[in-house]
Motif scaffolding. Structure first.
Motif, PDB file in Angstrom:
ATOM      1  N   SER A  38       0.819  -1.219   0.000  1.00 53.93           N
ATOM      2  CA  SER A  38       0.000   0.000   0.000  1.00 53.93           C
ATOM      3  C   SER A  38       0.853   1.269   0.000  1.00 53.93           C
ATOM      4  O   SER A  38       0.461   2.293  -0.552  1.00 53.93           O
ATOM      5  CB  SER A  38      -1.019  -0.015   1.131  1.00 53.93           C
ATOM      6  OG  SER A  38      -0.362  -0.096   2.336  1.00 53.93           O
ATOM      7  N   THR A  42       0.339   4.353  -2.597  1.00 56.66           N
ATOM      8  CA  THR A  42       0.019   5.755  -2.267  1.00 56.66           C
ATOM      9  C   THR A  42       1.057   6.675  -2.920  1.00 56.66           C
ATOM     10  O   THR A  42       0.741   7.786  -3.343  1.00 56.66           O
ATOM     11  CB  THR A  42      -0.034   6.007  -0.737  1.00 56.66           C
ATOM     12  OG1 THR A  42       1.120   5.442  -0.153  1.00 56.66           O
ATOM     13  CG2 THR A  42      -1.268   5.438  -0.114  1.00 56.66           C
ATOM     14  N   GLN A  88      -6.931  12.840  -0.491  1.00 53.34           N
ATOM     15  CA  GLN A  88      -6.624  12.283   0.833  1.00 53.34           C
ATOM     16  C   GLN A  88      -7.477  11.057   1.135  1.00 53.34           C
ATOM     17  O   GLN A  88      -7.003  10.063   1.664  1.00 53.34           O
ATOM     18  CB  GLN A  88      -6.867  13.346   1.925  1.00 53.34           C
ATOM     19  CG  GLN A  88      -5.657  14.240   2.193  1.00 53.34           C
ATOM     20  CD  GLN A  88      -4.349  13.430   2.222  1.00 53.34           C
ATOM     21  OE1 GLN A  88      -4.274  12.362   2.823  1.00 53.34           O
ATOM     22  NE2 GLN A  88      -3.326  13.925   1.523  1.00 53.34           N
ATOM     23  N   ARG A  89      -8.750  11.147   0.766  1.00 52.17           N
ATOM     24  CA  ARG A  89      -9.637   9.991   1.028  1.00 52.17           C
ATOM     25  C   ARG A  89      -9.220   8.795   0.205  1.00 52.17           C
ATOM     26  O   ARG A  89      -9.287   7.652   0.636  1.00 52.17           O
ATOM     27  CB  ARG A  89     -11.090  10.363   0.702  1.00 52.17           C
ATOM     28  CG  ARG A  89     -11.685  11.215   1.813  1.00 52.17           C
ATOM     29  CD  ARG A  89     -13.166  11.069   1.890  1.00 52.17           C
ATOM     30  NE  ARG A  89     -13.596   9.708   2.082  1.00 52.17           N
ATOM     31  CZ  ARG A  89     -14.679   9.180   1.540  1.00 52.17           C
ATOM     32  NH1 ARG A  89     -15.433   9.918   0.773  1.00 52.17           N
ATOM     33  NH2 ARG A  89     -15.012   7.946   1.781  1.00 52.17           N
ATOM     34  N   MET A  91      -6.199   8.095  -0.678  1.00 56.65           N
ATOM     35  CA  MET A  91      -5.010   7.540  -0.001  1.00 56.65           C
ATOM     36  C   MET A  91      -5.448   6.644   1.165  1.00 56.65           C
ATOM     37  O   MET A  91      -4.940   5.550   1.352  1.00 56.65           O
ATOM     38  CB  MET A  91      -4.147   8.676   0.578  1.00 56.65           C
ATOM     39  CG  MET A  91      -3.586   9.614  -0.459  1.00 56.65           C
ATOM     40  SD  MET A  91      -2.042   8.994  -1.112  1.00 56.65           S
ATOM     41  CE  MET A  91      -1.520  10.371  -2.112  1.00 56.65           C
ATOM     42  N   THR A  92      -6.401   7.151   1.938  1.00 59.56           N
ATOM     43  CA  THR A  92      -6.875   6.390   3.092  1.00 59.56           C
ATOM     44  C   THR A  92      -7.483   5.061   2.639  1.00 59.56           C
ATOM     45  O   THR A  92      -7.237   4.003   3.230  1.00 59.56           O
ATOM     46  CB  THR A  92      -7.948   7.204   3.866  1.00 59.56           C
ATOM     47  OG1 THR A  92      -7.454   8.516   4.016  1.00 59.56           O
ATOM     48  CG2 THR A  92      -8.268   6.606   5.203  1.00 59.56           C
ATOM     49  N   LEU A  93      -8.246   5.123   1.568  1.00 59.06           N
ATOM     50  CA  LEU A  93      -8.892   3.897   1.072  1.00 59.06           C
ATOM     51  C   LEU A  93      -7.850   2.868   0.623  1.00 59.06           C
ATOM     52  O   LEU A  93      -7.970   1.671   0.896  1.00 59.06           O
ATOM     53  CB  LEU A  93      -9.791   4.272  -0.118  1.00 59.06           C
ATOM     54  CG  LEU A  93     -11.059   3.478  -0.284  1.00 59.06           C
ATOM     55  CD1 LEU A  93     -11.915   3.588   0.946  1.00 59.06           C
ATOM     56  CD2 LEU A  93     -11.843   4.007  -1.501  1.00 59.06           C
ATOM     57  N   LYS A  95      -4.883   2.552   1.783  1.00 59.02           N
ATOM     58  CA  LYS A  95      -4.224   1.971   2.958  1.00 59.02           C
ATOM     59  C   LYS A  95      -5.174   1.046   3.731  1.00 59.02           C
ATOM     60  O   LYS A  95      -4.828  -0.064   4.083  1.00 59.02           O
ATOM     61  CB  LYS A  95      -3.756   3.094   3.894  1.00 59.02           C
ATOM     62  CG  LYS A  95      -2.492   3.773   3.363  1.00 59.02           C
ATOM     63  CD  LYS A  95      -1.880   4.661   4.444  1.00 59.02           C
ATOM     64  CE  LYS A  95      -1.266   5.874   3.773  1.00 59.02           C
ATOM     65  NZ  LYS A  95      -1.542   7.137   4.374  1.00 59.02           N
ATOM     66  N   GLU A  96      -6.393   1.545   3.945  1.00 57.10           N
ATOM     67  CA  GLU A  96      -7.293   0.773   4.821  1.00 57.10           C
ATOM     68  C   GLU A  96      -7.906  -0.434   4.130  1.00 57.10           C
ATOM     69  O   GLU A  96      -8.054  -1.482   4.721  1.00 57.10           O
ATOM     70  CB  GLU A  96      -8.400   1.692   5.360  1.00 57.10           C
ATOM     71  CG  GLU A  96      -7.845   2.645   6.394  1.00 57.10           C
ATOM     72  CD  GLU A  96      -8.902   3.565   6.939  1.00 57.10           C
ATOM     73  OE1 GLU A  96     -10.055   3.504   6.467  1.00 57.10           O
ATOM     74  OE2 GLU A  96      -8.564   4.362   7.846  1.00 57.10           O
TER      75      GLU A  96
END
Ligand code: PEP
Ligand code: MG
Length: 588
Positions: A38, A42, A88-89, A91-93, A95-96
């Motif tokens: 991940s 990113t 940003q969202r 990126m979060t998706l 990773k998560e």
């Protein structure tokens, strides 16, 4: 474990991980990342965002010079790049959820569209288009990175799960790595289904929501015979399918052994079995399965691979290569069967009703050049061997006039240029529009051969869209209207001594192929992999029995009564297994 059910269109069992492709302007892959990947992903996303920022700034500066204050429209897009709700969202998706950047952006865009739709203010609602523009730019920049997945370079061997695959995407696809195929759209005569069959890749179509129900990377069993798709099967189930897969391989090998045997009925009527092909490489497969020629080469797939028109020279080389590979057997090339989106290069999505739209021959007057180039290549190639030129989608004698005019024109040019060609190469028509079937006696005076395209003929005769799974049940090859129409065509062709074959999917279904033989057809063209089974069925029956049977079916009122009559008559003569198009599979 989850079971989904669709229409099995290409027999066989495939087992493997799912690769999900979402169709937007460009296909978006939904991949499960390896646990440690991940961070790299990113970084890839952030590089693409930075590249987009530089491009947008450059555009803005240029516009400032040329347009002055109107350049502000790009400020909105530049701001979006910094908006925490977008990049940003994403990126979060990544990773998560452990998904790829393309997919993360795609799903956030969908959410944002929903959000923007709620605005009362029209100006704000319209900013939705800016999101598409910005995201499209980031996706393009992601596509430039070395790790970007594409249909032409799949990262591994997968079961492909797609909403819909256009012919050009199918042509671009790295089929070597496709274990099986599952689509939301489609029916047995859908082009992707036909392609899967001819490549021997198990396929299930018409699942409606497979792309949303199947998570990327989940283990799939595709049963192309029953139309079942099992997501993450249990151990026992998996073992049962593995055993069935092995049984199939053995069965296929046995069928292959019939290759050298003639396709002849017990009472000595010879049937010519040919192969349908979309790619030049399929000539080898065709010969391996015992084809005595190519009865239909869908040339428009040449366009898909490069997304550009192949030159006269490229086509000439390819057609000559096909002739050489198939010699002494004939090769039938179908002239571009395309819609106007492909012709004008817009690749625009479906028009009002593409099946009834501006298609194939109808485009000859508006876009003569691609046809002219193809005909030059075909007439030149025909000088080196038995090449037949087939025109699809003719609706009657007036279409044929246009064809003749263009051929005469091309012959004149070739003669003027002193280039070797064959002016009297056989010219034929695919009979697939009911009005052509109704005027077959008139058409017969002007052509050298006919081939019945049952896929479209059934669609148009019965008014059933062949790509729409909701009406798949109404698509009845044994409908009395279909059999009567084919009988009428065959009678006229025989009277006027015009060779006639069938190149639609009916020809490759052993059960339906026997009915066609009963109606007087003596040449069938089908996916190469279907040849051994059709041959086995032919070798088990008498042609005179089939003729009597077909005659008696013509007075029955429904497809199911016709099918029941044929089944009961053939039950003794032909073993059930060789009549079924598909293979038995484990109980699900
Ligand atoms: C047909 O219509 O039967 C046919 C052979 O052509 P296609 O499936 O490519 O339309
Ligand atoms: Mg057709």
């Amino acid at each position: 474990m989850r079971r989904l059910s669709g229409t099995g269109v290409s027999s066989g069992i495939a087992i493997g991980p799912a690769l999900v492709v979402e169709n937007s302007a460009a296909p978006v892959f939904r991949l499960a990342l390896a646990p440690d990947a991940s961070e790299r992903e990113t970084e890839r996303l952030s590089n693409a965002v930075e590249a987009s920022r530089l491009q947008l700034q450059a555009i803005k500066e240029r516009l400032l010079r040329d347009l002055g204050p109107h350049a502000y429209i790009f400020d909105a897009q530049l701001l979006m790049l910094d908006d925490p709700l977008l990049v940003q969202r994403a990126m979060t998706l990544v990773k998560e959820k452990g998904v790829n950047a393309e997919w993360a952006l795609h799903s956030i865009t969908e959410e944002l569209h929903e959000f923007f739709r709620g605005f009362k203010d029209a100006y704000l609602r319209e900013r939705s288009a800016d999101i598409d523009d910005v995201v499209g730019r980031i996706l393009l920049n992601l596509g430039d990175s070395a790790e970007a997945p594409s249909l032409a370079h799949l990262p591994d061997r997968f079961v492909l799960v797609a909403g819909d695959l256009t012919p050009s995407q199918a042509a671009e696809l790295d089929w070597e790595r496709v274990l099986g195929i599952v689509t939301d759209a489609g029916s047995p005569t859908y082009h992707t289904a036909i392609l899967a069959r001819s490549l021997g890749i198990p396929g299930v179509v018409g699942l409606n929501d497979a792309t949303s129900l199947i998570a990327p990377g989940s283990n799939l069993v595709v049963d192309g015979s029953s139309g079942g798709v099992i997501v993450d099967p249990g151990h026992e189930e998996l073992e049962a399918y593995r055993a069935a897969q092995e049984r199939e391989r053995l069965h296929e090998r046995r069928l292959q052994e019939t290759r050298g045997l003639p396709a002849e009925t017990k009472d000595g009527v010879k049937i010519v079995l040919m192969a349908n092909a979309e790619f030049a490489e399929e000539a080898t497969t065709a010969l391996r399965y015992g084809a005595e020629g190519i009865g239909l080469f869908r040339s428009e797939y040449l366009l898909g691979r490069s997304r550009e028109w192949p030159s006269e020279k490229q086509q000439l080389d390819l057609y000559r290569r096909l002739i050489e590979q198939m010699r002494p057997y004939p090769v039938t090339i179908r002239v571009w069967d395309l819609g106007s989106g492909e012709m004008d290069g817009t690749h625009a999505g479906p028009r009002v009703n593409p099946a009834l739209g501006e298609r194939a021959l109808r485009l000859m007057r508006r876009f003569p050049e691609p046809f002219r180039t193809q005909l030059r290549a075909l007439l030149r190639a025909a000088a080196s061997g038995p090449l037949r030129i087939m025109f699809p989608f003719a609706s009657g004698p007036s279409d044929l006039r246009i064809v003749r005019e263009l051929i005469d024109d091309v012959c004149r040019d070739l003669r003027r240029d002193g280039i070797e060609f064959r002016a009297d190469a056989p010219i034929g028509l695919t009979l697939e529009v009911p009005s052509a079937a109704a005027t077959v006696d008139l058409l017969a005076r002007e052509v050298d051969f006919f081939s019945v395209g049952t896929n479209d003929l059934i669609q148009y005769l019965l008014a059933v869209d062949r790509a729409d799974p909701r009406v798949a049940g109404f698509y009845e090859p044994l409908h009395p209207a279909v059999l009567r129409t084919i009988q009428g065509i065959v009678r006229v062709a025989r009277e006027q001594q015009i060779p006639i074959s069938v190149c639609g999917e009916m020809a490759g279904n052993p059960f339906q192929a026997l009915v066609l033989i009963g109606l007087g057809v003596r040449e069938l063209s089908m996916s190469a992999t279907a040849i051994p089974r059709v041959k086995a069925a032919i070798r088990a029956v008498d042609a005179c029995l089939l003729a009597r049977l077909a005659e008696s079916c013509l007075v029955l009122p429904t497809a199911s009564e016709i099918e029941a009559r044929i089944r009961s008559e053939l039950a003794v003569a032909v073993p059930e297994a060789s009549l079924e198009e598909t293979q038995p599979s484990p109980r699900t």
